[in-house]
Scaffold this motif. Structure first.
Motif, PDB file in Angstrom:
ATOM      1  N   VAL A  65       0.847  -1.203   0.000  1.00 33.54           N
ATOM      2  CA  VAL A  65       0.000   0.000   0.000  1.00 33.54           C
ATOM      3  C   VAL A  65       0.875   1.243   0.000  1.00 33.54           C
ATOM      4  O   VAL A  65       1.823   1.348   0.782  1.00 33.54           O
ATOM      5  CB  VAL A  65      -0.906   0.049   1.263  1.00 33.54           C
ATOM      6  N   THR A  66       0.542   2.171  -0.883  1.00 35.52           N
ATOM      7  CA  THR A  66       1.211   3.476  -0.892  1.00 35.52           C
ATOM      8  C   THR A  66       0.230   4.511  -0.325  1.00 35.52           C
ATOM      9  O   THR A  66      -0.972   4.440  -0.608  1.00 35.52           O
ATOM     10  CB  THR A  66       1.611   3.864  -2.337  1.00 35.52           C
ATOM     11  N   LYS A  67       0.748   5.424   0.461  1.00 38.37           N
ATOM     12  CA  LYS A  67      -0.085   6.498   1.014  1.00 38.37           C
ATOM     13  C   LYS A  67      -0.758   7.242  -0.140  1.00 38.37           C
ATOM     14  O   LYS A  67      -0.118   7.508  -1.172  1.00 38.37           O
ATOM     15  CB  LYS A  67       0.802   7.442   1.840  1.00 38.37           C
ATOM     16  N   ARG A  71       0.865   8.260  -4.508  1.00 41.49           N
ATOM     17  CA  ARG A  71       0.731   7.182  -5.511  1.00 41.49           C
ATOM     18  C   ARG A  71       1.217   7.613  -6.886  1.00 41.49           C
ATOM     19  O   ARG A  71       1.267   8.796  -7.196  1.00 41.49           O
ATOM     20  CB  ARG A  71      -0.729   6.708  -5.562  1.00 41.49           C
ATOM     21  N   ASN A  72       1.565   6.615  -7.679  1.00 42.20           N
ATOM     22  CA  ASN A  72       2.050   6.824  -9.062  1.00 42.20           C
ATOM     23  C   ASN A  72       3.358   7.613  -9.092  1.00 42.20           C
ATOM     24  O   ASN A  72       3.621   8.352 -10.032  1.00 42.20           O
ATOM     25  CB  ASN A  72       0.964   7.503  -9.914  1.00 42.20           C
ATOM     26  N   LEU A  73       4.151   7.454  -8.051  1.00 37.08           N
ATOM     27  CA  LEU A  73       5.466   8.118  -7.984  1.00 37.08           C
ATOM     28  C   LEU A  73       6.592   7.093  -7.848  1.00 37.08           C
ATOM     29  O   LEU A  73       7.727   7.456  -7.569  1.00 37.08           O
ATOM     30  CB  LEU A  73       5.508   9.074  -6.780  1.00 37.08           C
ATOM     31  N   GLY A  74       6.250   5.825  -7.969  1.00 32.02           N
ATOM     32  CA  GLY A  74       7.282   4.793  -7.907  1.00 32.02           C
ATOM     33  C   GLY A  74       7.455   4.129  -6.548  1.00 32.02           C
ATOM     34  O   GLY A  74       8.306   3.245  -6.401  1.00 32.02           O
ATOM     35  N   ILE A  75       6.657   4.529  -5.565  1.00 28.96           N
ATOM     36  CA  ILE A  75       6.833   3.953  -4.217  1.00 28.96           C
ATOM     37  C   ILE A  75       6.414   2.475  -4.183  1.00 28.96           C
ATOM     38  O   ILE A  75       7.112   1.641  -3.600  1.00 28.96           O
ATOM     39  CB  ILE A  75       6.009   4.740  -3.156  1.00 28.96           C
ATOM     40  N   GLY A  76       5.295   2.159  -4.836  1.00 28.49           N
ATOM     41  CA  GLY A  76       4.838   0.766  -4.881  1.00 28.49           C
ATOM     42  C   GLY A  76       5.893  -0.115  -5.547  1.00 28.49           C
ATOM     43  O   GLY A  76       6.182  -1.219  -5.074  1.00 28.49           O
ATOM     44  N   SER A  77       6.498   0.398  -6.613  1.00 30.42           N
ATOM     45  CA  SER A  77       7.547  -0.362  -7.306  1.00 30.42           C
ATOM     46  C   SER A  77       8.743  -0.583  -6.386  1.00 30.42           C
ATOM     47  O   SER A  77       9.320  -1.668  -6.341  1.00 30.42           O
ATOM     48  CB  SER A  77       8.020   0.385  -8.557  1.00 30.42           C
ATOM     49  N   LEU A  78       9.092   0.471  -5.650  1.00 25.66           N
ATOM     50  CA  LEU A  78      10.228   0.376  -4.721  1.00 25.66           C
ATOM     51  C   LEU A  78       9.959  -0.682  -3.642  1.00 25.66           C
ATOM     52  O   LEU A  78      10.827  -1.508  -3.321  1.00 25.66           O
ATOM     53  CB  LEU A  78      10.411   1.753  -4.063  1.00 25.66           C
ATOM     54  N   GLU A  99      -2.775 -12.549  -4.367  1.00 25.24           N
ATOM     55  CA  GLU A  99      -4.107 -12.395  -4.950  1.00 25.24           C
ATOM     56  C   GLU A  99      -4.385 -10.918  -5.114  1.00 25.24           C
ATOM     57  O   GLU A  99      -4.035 -10.127  -4.235  1.00 25.24           O
ATOM     58  CB  GLU A  99      -5.193 -12.961  -4.015  1.00 25.24           C
ATOM     59  N   VAL A 100      -5.008 -10.567  -6.229  1.00 25.94           N
ATOM     60  CA  VAL A 100      -5.361  -9.171  -6.457  1.00 25.94           C
ATOM     61  C   VAL A 100      -6.776  -9.128  -7.027  1.00 25.94           C
ATOM     62  O   VAL A 100      -7.137  -9.967  -7.856  1.00 25.94           O
ATOM     63  CB  VAL A 100      -4.303  -8.471  -7.358  1.00 25.94           C
ATOM     64  N   ASN A 101      -7.554  -8.159  -6.562  1.00 22.46           N
ATOM     65  CA  ASN A 101      -8.936  -8.010  -7.025  1.00 22.46           C
ATOM     66  C   ASN A 101      -8.949  -7.829  -8.544  1.00 22.46           C
ATOM     67  O   ASN A 101      -8.145  -7.068  -9.088  1.00 22.46           O
ATOM     68  CB  ASN A 101      -9.549  -6.783  -6.336  1.00 22.46           C
ATOM     69  N   ILE A 106      -4.569  -1.193 -11.492  1.00 26.46           N
ATOM     70  CA  ILE A 106      -3.290  -0.535 -11.179  1.00 26.46           C
ATOM     71  C   ILE A 106      -2.352  -1.504 -10.469  1.00 26.46           C
ATOM     72  O   ILE A 106      -1.174  -1.634 -10.838  1.00 26.46           O
ATOM     73  CB  ILE A 106      -3.528   0.743 -10.352  1.00 26.46           C
ATOM     74  N   ALA A 107      -2.871  -2.221  -9.482  1.00 21.73           N
ATOM     75  CA  ALA A 107      -2.011  -3.188  -8.776  1.00 21.73           C
ATOM     76  C   ALA A 107      -1.561  -4.294  -9.735  1.00 21.73           C
ATOM     77  O   ALA A 107      -0.400  -4.721  -9.705  1.00 21.73           O
ATOM     78  CB  ALA A 107      -2.747  -3.771  -7.578  1.00 21.73           C
ATOM     79  N   GLN A 108      -2.463  -4.733 -10.607  1.00 21.47           N
ATOM     80  CA  GLN A 108      -2.069  -5.780 -11.572  1.00 21.47           C
ATOM     81  C   GLN A 108      -0.925  -5.287 -12.453  1.00 21.47           C
ATOM     82  O   GLN A 108       0.001  -6.031 -12.764  1.00 21.47           O
ATOM     83  CB  GLN A 108      -3.269  -6.181 -12.430  1.00 21.47           C
ATOM     84  N   LYS A 109      -0.990  -3.989 -12.844  1.00 22.08           N
ATOM     85  CA  LYS A 109       0.096  -3.426 -13.673  1.00 22.08           C
ATOM     86  C   LYS A 109       1.410  -3.414 -12.900  1.00 22.08           C
ATOM     87  O   LYS A 109       2.474  -3.676 -13.465  1.00 22.08           O
ATOM     88  CB  LYS A 109      -0.254  -1.992 -14.082  1.00 22.08           C
ATOM     89  N   LEU A 110       1.312  -3.078 -11.624  1.00 20.57           N
ATOM     90  CA  LEU A 110       2.520  -3.079 -10.790  1.00 20.57           C
ATOM     91  C   LEU A 110       3.151  -4.472 -10.795  1.00 20.57           C
ATOM     92  O   LEU A 110       4.360  -4.629 -11.008  1.00 20.57           O
ATOM     93  CB  LEU A 110       2.152  -2.640  -9.356  1.00 20.57           C
ATOM     94  N   TYR A 111       2.345  -5.497 -10.571  1.00 21.69           N
ATOM     95  CA  TYR A 111       2.895  -6.861 -10.505  1.00 21.69           C
ATOM     96  C   TYR A 111       3.419  -7.326 -11.867  1.00 21.69           C
ATOM     97  O   TYR A 111       4.466  -7.976 -11.946  1.00 21.69           O
ATOM     98  CB  TYR A 111       1.839  -7.833  -9.956  1.00 21.69           C
TER      99      TYR A 111
END
Ligand SMILES: CC(C)(COP(=O)(O)OP(=O)(O)OC[C@H]1O[C@@H](n2cnc3c(N)ncnc32)[C@H](O)[C@@H]1OP(=O)(O)O)[C@@H](O)C(=O)NCCC(=O)NCCS
Length: 140
Positions: A65-67, A71-78, A99-101, A106-111
């Motif tokens: 989870v990113t605050k 979001r969309n600044l690369g924190i989830g990727s990090l 598992e992802v909804n 967006i989360a699917q794209k991250l993974y």
């Protein structure tokens, strides 16, 4: 992530991050020896966190989870990159699953960005919505 990290975001868990576990469940997660949680900090402010469970040679991503306003600044990727490295460096873990909804594109794209592949689907996993199961296999 420590219990004191969790305490510092206790009052903004639902407003500034996302709706997931209660504080008490999260706290017991931090005390579970099969779990590992990390935080992303900017000037001492927690702006994201994520964690895994480890069961024998498999890891399971429980949360990333990113605050909201970061979001969309690369924190989830990090966060995901670091969790993958923790798993790789353990030399025990062969794969990471999550598992992802089905609606959480967006989360699917991250993974997908980190080469997770769809391996299945669980129907009615999230209040009528399916969970997409994604896995990253390591090649040792
Ligand atoms: C999913 C989540 C963790 C991503 O965190 P983030 O910090 O925004 O992630 P990043 O900025 O590193 O973005 C990663 C990828 O997601 C996609 N993405 C992120 N924001 C996006 C947006 N607004 N629109 C479209 N795609 C987006 C992009 O593909 C991006 O890759 P890129 O850097 O190559 O463009 C964040 O949206 C979040 O906290 N969501 C709520 C909790 C959640 O759903 N967690 C996942 C549970 S399975």
């Amino acid at each position: 992530m420590t219990v004191s990290d969790l305490d510092s975001i206790k009052d903004i868990l639902y407003t500034d991050f996302d709706d997931f576990w209660s504080y008490n469940i999260f706290k017991s997660e931090l005390e579970n020896e099969n779990s590992k949680y990390i935080v992303a900090k900017l000037n001492n402010e927690i702006i994201g966190f994520g964690g895994i469970w480890q069961v024998i040679d498999e890891a399971h991503i429980t949360n990333i989870v990113t605050k909201k306003n970061f979001r969309n600044l690369g924190i989830g990727s990090l966060l995901l990159e670091n969790l993958i490295n923790i798993c790789k460096n353990s030399n025990k873990i062969n794969s990471i699953t999550l598992e992802v909804n089905e609606d959480n594109v967006i989360a699917q794209k991250l993974y997908e960005k980190f080469d997770f592949k769809v391996i299945g689907k669980r129907k009615n996993y999230y209040n009528g919505k399916a969970a997409i199961i994604m896995t990253l296999y390591f090649n040792y």
